[in-house]
Design a protein around this motif. Structure first.
Motif, PDB file in Angstrom:
ATOM      1  N   ASN A 161       0.824  -1.205   0.000  1.00 17.41           N
ATOM      2  CA  ASN A 161       0.000   0.000   0.000  1.00 17.41           C
ATOM      3  C   ASN A 161       0.859   1.257   0.000  1.00 17.41           C
ATOM      4  N   LYS A 162       1.904   1.239   0.802  1.00 22.11           N
ATOM      5  CA  LYS A 162       2.787   2.400   0.897  1.00 22.11           C
ATOM      6  C   LYS A 162       3.482   2.673  -0.426  1.00 22.11           C
ATOM      7  N   ASN A 163       3.855   1.618  -1.136  1.00 27.77           N
ATOM      8  CA  ASN A 163       4.576   1.791  -2.394  1.00 27.77           C
ATOM      9  C   ASN A 163       3.695   2.309  -3.528  1.00 27.77           C
ATOM     10  N   VAL A 164       2.383   2.162  -3.426  1.00 28.87           N
ATOM     11  CA  VAL A 164       1.511   2.744  -4.439  1.00 28.87           C
ATOM     12  C   VAL A 164       1.010   4.115  -4.007  1.00 28.87           C
ATOM     13  N   GLY A 165       1.508   4.608  -2.867  1.00 31.62           N
ATOM     14  CA  GLY A 165       1.192   5.947  -2.415  1.00 31.62           C
ATOM     15  C   GLY A 165       0.142   6.043  -1.336  1.00 31.62           C
ATOM     16  N   LEU A 166      -0.419   4.912  -0.898  1.00 28.52           N
ATOM     17  CA  LEU A 166      -1.456   4.922   0.131  1.00 28.52           C
ATOM     18  C   LEU A 166      -0.848   4.846   1.525  1.00 28.52           C
ATOM     19  N   ASN A 167      -1.680   5.045   2.553  1.00 26.69           N
ATOM     20  CA  ASN A 167      -1.242   4.775   3.911  1.00 26.69           C
ATOM     21  C   ASN A 167      -1.108   3.263   4.081  1.00 26.69           C
ATOM     22  N   GLU A 168      -0.415   2.842   5.110  1.00 26.39           N
ATOM     23  CA  GLU A 168      -0.170   1.417   5.298  1.00 26.39           C
ATOM     24  C   GLU A 168      -1.454   0.602   5.439  1.00 26.39           C
ATOM     25  N   ASN A 169      -2.524   1.221   5.961  1.00 28.83           N
ATOM     26  CA  ASN A 169      -3.789   0.506   6.125  1.00 28.83           C
ATOM     27  C   ASN A 169      -4.654   0.537   4.862  1.00 28.83           C
ATOM     28  N   GLY A 170      -4.121   1.089   3.785  1.00 31.93           N
ATOM     29  CA  GLY A 170      -4.843   1.126   2.520  1.00 31.93           C
ATOM     30  C   GLY A 170      -5.677   2.365   2.310  1.00 31.93           C
ATOM     31  N   SER A 171      -5.718   3.252   3.288  1.00 31.20           N
ATOM     32  CA  SER A 171      -6.486   4.487   3.138  1.00 31.20           C
ATOM     33  C   SER A 171      -5.685   5.510   2.336  1.00 31.20           C
ATOM     34  N   THR A 172      -6.384   6.505   1.816  1.00 35.37           N
ATOM     35  CA  THR A 172      -5.748   7.532   0.992  1.00 35.37           C
ATOM     36  C   THR A 172      -5.231   8.673   1.861  1.00 35.37           C
ATOM     37  N   PRO A 173      -3.987   9.109   1.658  1.00 34.58           N
ATOM     38  CA  PRO A 173      -3.443  10.225   2.444  1.00 34.58           C
ATOM     39  C   PRO A 173      -4.307  11.477   2.291  1.00 34.58           C
TER      40      PRO A 173
END
Length: 276
Positions: A161-173
């Motif tokens: 998730n972090k590598n595609v730009g999301l937070n670690e829990n899959g939520s959007t920053p």
């Protein structure tokens, strides 16, 4: 979302291919500073995760029935009009978990199912565990659901998730819009019998974060998905799923949209129900 040979667990199917863009006037990088080289490494990780974690051995379907596609009489022949034209038939009846379901028991229904299932598997909802499981329950053949859930749970890790730009829990920053979409361009049946069909879906995909300063700007890719479907419980369901890159058109000289334009487009433009 492809669950086979070259799958990315996101809407950005197709590997690491990048499109050529012309940046907006007055800017030197997409979304105010993002470097496209970093985007390539992120897409590479997406592909690697898909290949390593989501490899599901393709079941060899014997060609037990007639092929729904016309046979070619020569290497240079063009497809018949009926091959690429819309059928005009109502191939899908309703929805379940927001996904079109209730397809006709024929080649048209199988192609329509494959197109709509490609959209669901390439959606941003796949990054949410509860929504992902609901999608799988709807489109995967019952005997394979638990296997798909297990493999995908292993794929959607905090690191991924972090590598595609999301937070670690899959939520959007905060301050960003996450984009993961797949758009079918066309479909064809490659093998079929009364209750089984293999369908190829040619797609374009979008993946990335829209927002000022994003290091993962939204990019597009082209890929072809192959789905093996079976008729079960009165509908077409996925048995296996694989993917390959292309065919990809020559990139144009379209000006890359700003972060605000891209985020607004994603929020305002909804998807479609696809039917062959």
């Amino acid at each position: 979302m492809s669950l086979g040979d070259d799958h990315e667990p996101s809407g950005g199917y197709g590997g690491t291919g990048q499109t050529r863009t012309r940046l907006p006037e007055g800017t030197s990088d997409v979304y105010g500073g993002a470097r496209r080289g970093g985007r390539s490494s992120s897409r590479s990780l997406v592909t690697v995760v898909g290949v390593v974690v989501l490899l599901i051995a393709a079941i060899a379907f014997a060609n037990r029935g007639g092929d729904d596609t016309p046979s070619s009489t020569g290497a240079g022949d063009k497809p018949e009009t009926s091959t690429t034209a819309a059928s005009g038939e109502k191939a899908v009846q309703g929805k379940a978990a927001g996904i079109p379901t209730g397809y006709t028991h024929d080649g048209t229904g199988a192609q329509s199912a494959a197109a709509n299932y490609s959209v669901a598997l390439g959606s941003a909802e796949m990054f949410n565990k509860a929504k992902r499981d609901a999608i799988l329950q709807t489109i995967i053949t019952p005997s394979r659901v638990s296997d798909f859930e297990s493999r995908l749970d292993q794929a959607y890790t905090p690191a991924f998730n972090k590598n595609v730009g999301l937070n670690e829990n899959g939520s959007t920053p905060s301050g960003y819009t996450f984009v993961s979409r797949t758009s079918p361009i066309g479909t064809k049946v490659t093998t079929s019998s009364e209750n089984n069909a293999t369908v190829e879906v040619w797609c374009s995909g979008l993946l990335g974060l829209a927002g000022e300063g994003s290091t993962n700007p939204v990019t597009n890719s082209w890929f072809t998905i192959s789905m093996q479907l079976e008729w079960t419980g009165g509908d077409w369901k996925i048995v296996t799923h694989s993917q390959k890159e292309g065919p990809a058109p020559v990139p144009g000289d379209d000006r890359a949209s700003s972060a605000d334009e891209m985020a607004k487009a994603v929020e305002e433009y909804g998807g479609f129900t696809y039917a062959r």
